[in-house]
Design a protein around this motif. Structure first.
Motif, PDB file in Angstrom:
ATOM      1  N   UNK A   5       0.840  -1.188   0.000  1.00  0.00           N
ATOM      2  CA  UNK A   5       0.000   0.000   0.000  1.00  0.00           C
ATOM      3  C   UNK A   5       0.879   1.244   0.000  1.00  0.00           C
ATOM      4  N   UNK A   6       0.465   2.266  -0.732  1.00  0.00           N
ATOM      5  CA  UNK A   6       1.198   3.530  -0.719  1.00  0.00           C
ATOM      6  C   UNK A   6       1.139   4.111   0.681  1.00  0.00           C
ATOM      7  N   UNK A   7       2.243   4.673   1.154  1.00  0.00           N
ATOM      8  CA  UNK A   7       2.362   5.113   2.536  1.00  0.00           C
ATOM      9  C   UNK A   7       1.236   6.046   2.953  1.00  0.00           C
ATOM     10  N   UNK A 258       0.977 -12.980  20.713  1.00  0.00           N
ATOM     11  CA  UNK A 258       1.297 -12.697  19.312  1.00  0.00           C
ATOM     12  C   UNK A 258       2.043 -11.373  19.179  1.00  0.00           C
ATOM     13  N   UNK A 259       2.829 -11.246  18.092  1.00  0.00           N
ATOM     14  CA  UNK A 259       3.578 -10.008  17.875  1.00  0.00           C
ATOM     15  C   UNK A 259       2.706  -8.975  17.164  1.00  0.00           C
ATOM     16  N   UNK A 260       3.240  -7.764  17.041  1.00  0.00           N
ATOM     17  CA  UNK A 260       2.465  -6.650  16.475  1.00  0.00           C
ATOM     18  C   UNK A 260       1.977  -6.962  15.062  1.00  0.00           C
ATOM     19  N   UNK A 261       2.838  -7.567  14.262  1.00  0.00           N
ATOM     20  CA  UNK A 261       2.457  -7.838  12.880  1.00  0.00           C
ATOM     21  C   UNK A 261       1.234  -8.748  12.811  1.00  0.00           C
ATOM     22  N   UNK A 262       1.235  -9.811  13.594  1.00  0.00           N
ATOM     23  CA  UNK A 262       0.105 -10.744  13.602  1.00  0.00           C
ATOM     24  C   UNK A 262      -1.144 -10.086  14.169  1.00  0.00           C
ATOM     25  N   UNK A 263      -0.961  -9.324  15.232  1.00  0.00           N
ATOM     26  CA  UNK A 263      -2.101  -8.632  15.847  1.00  0.00           C
ATOM     27  C   UNK A 263      -2.709  -7.636  14.867  1.00  0.00           C
ATOM     28  N   UNK A 282      -7.931   2.713   5.954  1.00  0.00           N
ATOM     29  CA  UNK A 282      -6.620   2.126   5.687  1.00  0.00           C
ATOM     30  C   UNK A 282      -5.494   3.013   6.207  1.00  0.00           C
ATOM     31  N   UNK A 283      -5.688   4.306   6.179  1.00  0.00           N
ATOM     32  CA  UNK A 283      -4.682   5.232   6.703  1.00  0.00           C
ATOM     33  C   UNK A 283      -4.501   5.051   8.206  1.00  0.00           C
ATOM     34  N   UNK A 284      -5.609   4.973   8.936  1.00  0.00           N
ATOM     35  CA  UNK A 284      -5.550   5.002  10.398  1.00  0.00           C
ATOM     36  C   UNK A 284      -5.161   3.680  11.035  1.00  0.00           C
ATOM     37  N   UNK A 285      -5.574   2.571  10.441  1.00  0.00           N
ATOM     38  CA  UNK A 285      -5.445   1.297  11.149  1.00  0.00           C
ATOM     39  C   UNK A 285      -4.017   0.946  11.585  1.00  0.00           C
ATOM     40  N   UNK A 286      -2.992   1.129  10.762  1.00  0.00           N
ATOM     41  CA  UNK A 286      -1.655   0.795  11.265  1.00  0.00           C
ATOM     42  C   UNK A 286      -1.249   1.634  12.478  1.00  0.00           C
ATOM     43  N   UNK A 311       7.333   5.685   8.731  1.00  0.00           N
ATOM     44  CA  UNK A 311       7.676   4.857   7.574  1.00  0.00           C
ATOM     45  C   UNK A 311       8.126   3.468   8.021  1.00  0.00           C
ATOM     46  N   UNK A 312       8.904   3.408   9.098  1.00  0.00           N
ATOM     47  CA  UNK A 312       9.343   2.116   9.622  1.00  0.00           C
ATOM     48  C   UNK A 312       8.139   1.259  10.030  1.00  0.00           C
ATOM     49  N   UNK A 313       7.186   1.870  10.728  1.00  0.00           N
ATOM     50  CA  UNK A 313       5.976   1.149  11.147  1.00  0.00           C
ATOM     51  C   UNK A 313       5.206   0.667   9.921  1.00  0.00           C
ATOM     52  N   UNK A 314       5.040   1.556   8.939  1.00  0.00           N
ATOM     53  CA  UNK A 314       4.253   1.217   7.745  1.00  0.00           C
ATOM     54  C   UNK A 314       4.858   0.027   7.012  1.00  0.00           C
ATOM     55  N   UNK A 315       6.187   0.038   6.876  1.00  0.00           N
ATOM     56  CA  UNK A 315       6.862  -1.068   6.190  1.00  0.00           C
ATOM     57  C   UNK A 315       6.677  -2.375   6.970  1.00  0.00           C
ATOM     58  N   UNK A 316       6.733  -2.280   8.284  1.00  0.00           N
ATOM     59  CA  UNK A 316       6.580  -3.473   9.110  1.00  0.00           C
ATOM     60  C   UNK A 316       5.193  -4.087   8.950  1.00  0.00           C
ATOM     61  N   UNK A 317       4.169  -3.245   8.915  1.00  0.00           N
ATOM     62  CA  UNK A 317       2.792  -3.753   8.911  1.00  0.00           C
ATOM     63  C   UNK A 317       2.197  -3.900   7.518  1.00  0.00           C
ATOM     64  N   UNK A 318       2.604  -3.027   6.583  1.00  0.00           N
ATOM     65  CA  UNK A 318       1.965  -3.029   5.257  1.00  0.00           C
ATOM     66  C   UNK A 318       2.914  -3.464   4.140  1.00  0.00           C
ATOM     67  N   UNK A 319       4.220  -3.525   4.427  1.00  0.00           N
ATOM     68  CA  UNK A 319       5.192  -3.820   3.379  1.00  0.00           C
ATOM     69  C   UNK A 319       5.348  -5.291   3.088  1.00  0.00           C
TER      70      UNK A 319
END
Length: 319
Positions: A5-7, A258-263, A282-286, A311-319
């Motif tokens: 997803x675009x940031x 569970x870790x953040x990614x799975x949650x 989609x913007x808010x959920x991460x 950006x680090x968070x976005x890549x972790x969850x959406x990348x």
């Protein structure tokens, strides 16, 4: 492979239709199809604007519409909280006073610079003509704790802190004589609450305190103005349910180790059917799930968002 997803909301380029409408004898709503709202009080001898828009250039449109209905001076600007998208337009109004809670002032001191850079990077369309923002931050000229009363001739206007929710400094503007409330981002309507700086455990109780005022009409932080008690109840209920649903799903995942990614993935999937049609879901959920995960684990208070952390968070969850 699923495309990333675009940031944040960098792909959001569609301009929204603005509505400026009177919702009670002295209260007006400036709304824009889910973009940040401004609330306006036109008193006997002066005007108050709550939430300024993101830039002076954007605030100029609010001023233009106010001037279509009154020539009274815009004496007060109220910052319902510290987020850049709400405060950086303040200079355009040339107010006598910029008022905020002491908690909001302290948040500007602590994290105003980082928040400004973070928000402009996330949502460039909402910072139209960002070059019109003066250097530095927007600072209150007057602060209060708990409650402050202003008089506009015979019109009583109360500034109230009803509890932590969207931030620790949330302020509402209340007209007790006509049951009109400007809620800031404590209440949304058909728009996803941003909760990256929130207190999930407190927010539902704070909304109950809002409900206890029994507003007849309400200008939410995003979404259409609520012009009947039934609509107000719907806005309060839906905001509260969203916050509770995020927290319940995140807590369930944390309890399961569970870790953040799975949650995040499980919470997103659980909430998408009910709330996915809301603006900026989609913007808010991460951001929302990350903050909720923090609160459910080891960070009682929100951590500072920086452009780099975003950006680090976005890549972790959406990348």
């Amino acid at each position: 492979m699923t495309p990333t997803k675009k940031f944040a909301s960098q792909a959001d380029l569609e301009e929204k239709k603005v509505t400026f409408s009177q919702i009670s004898e002295h209260a007006w709503a400036y709304t824009a199809e889910g973009d940040p709202n401004s609330g306006i009080i036109i008193g006997d001898d002066a005007v108050l604007v709550a939430d300024t828009q993101a830039t002076p250039a954007m605030a100029a449109d609010v001023i233009r519409r106010i001037r279509e209905v009154t020539d009274k001076p815009i004496k007060y600007v109220v910052l319902t909280h510290y987020h850049a998208v709400r405060v950086l337009g303040a200079s355009a109004y040339k107010p006598e006073q910029i008022i905020a809670s002491q908690d909001t002032y302290e948040l500007i001191v602590e994290r105003g610079e980082q928040d400004k850079a973070s928000e402009i990077g996330r949502f460039p369309r909402l910072f139209s003509n960002v070059e019109t923002v003066p250097p530095g931050l927007t600072w209150p000229t007057m602060t209060f704790t708990g409650k402050m009363t202003l008089w506009f001739g015979k019109l009583e206007v109360q500034l109230l802190q009803l509890g932590r929710g969207h931030t620790k400094g949330d302020t509402v503007v209340w007209l007790p004589g006509e049951g009109a409330l400007l809620s800031g981002d404590l209440v949304e309507f058909g728009a996803t609450p941003y909760a990256g700086d929130a207190y999930f455990n407190d927010w539902p109780t704070t909304l109950m305190n809002v409900a206890a005022l029994k507003p007849n009409v309400l200008v939410p932080g995003r979404g259409a103005a609520l012009t009947t008690p039934e609509e107000v109840t719907k806005g309060l209920t839906e905001t509260r349910e969203f916050i509770a649903d995020v927290y319940a799903n995140v807590q369930r995942g944390v309890d399961a180790g569970k870790d953040l990614n799975a949650v995040y993935k499980e919470t997103y999937a659980a909430l998408k059917p009910k709330y996915g049609h809301w603006v900026i879901f989609d913007h808010c959920m991460p951001f929302d799930v990350t903050r909720c995960f923090d609160e459910a684990t080891k960070h009682v208070h929100p951590r500072i968002w920086t452009a780099e952390r975003d950006v680090e968070m976005w890549r972790t969850l959406e990348g």
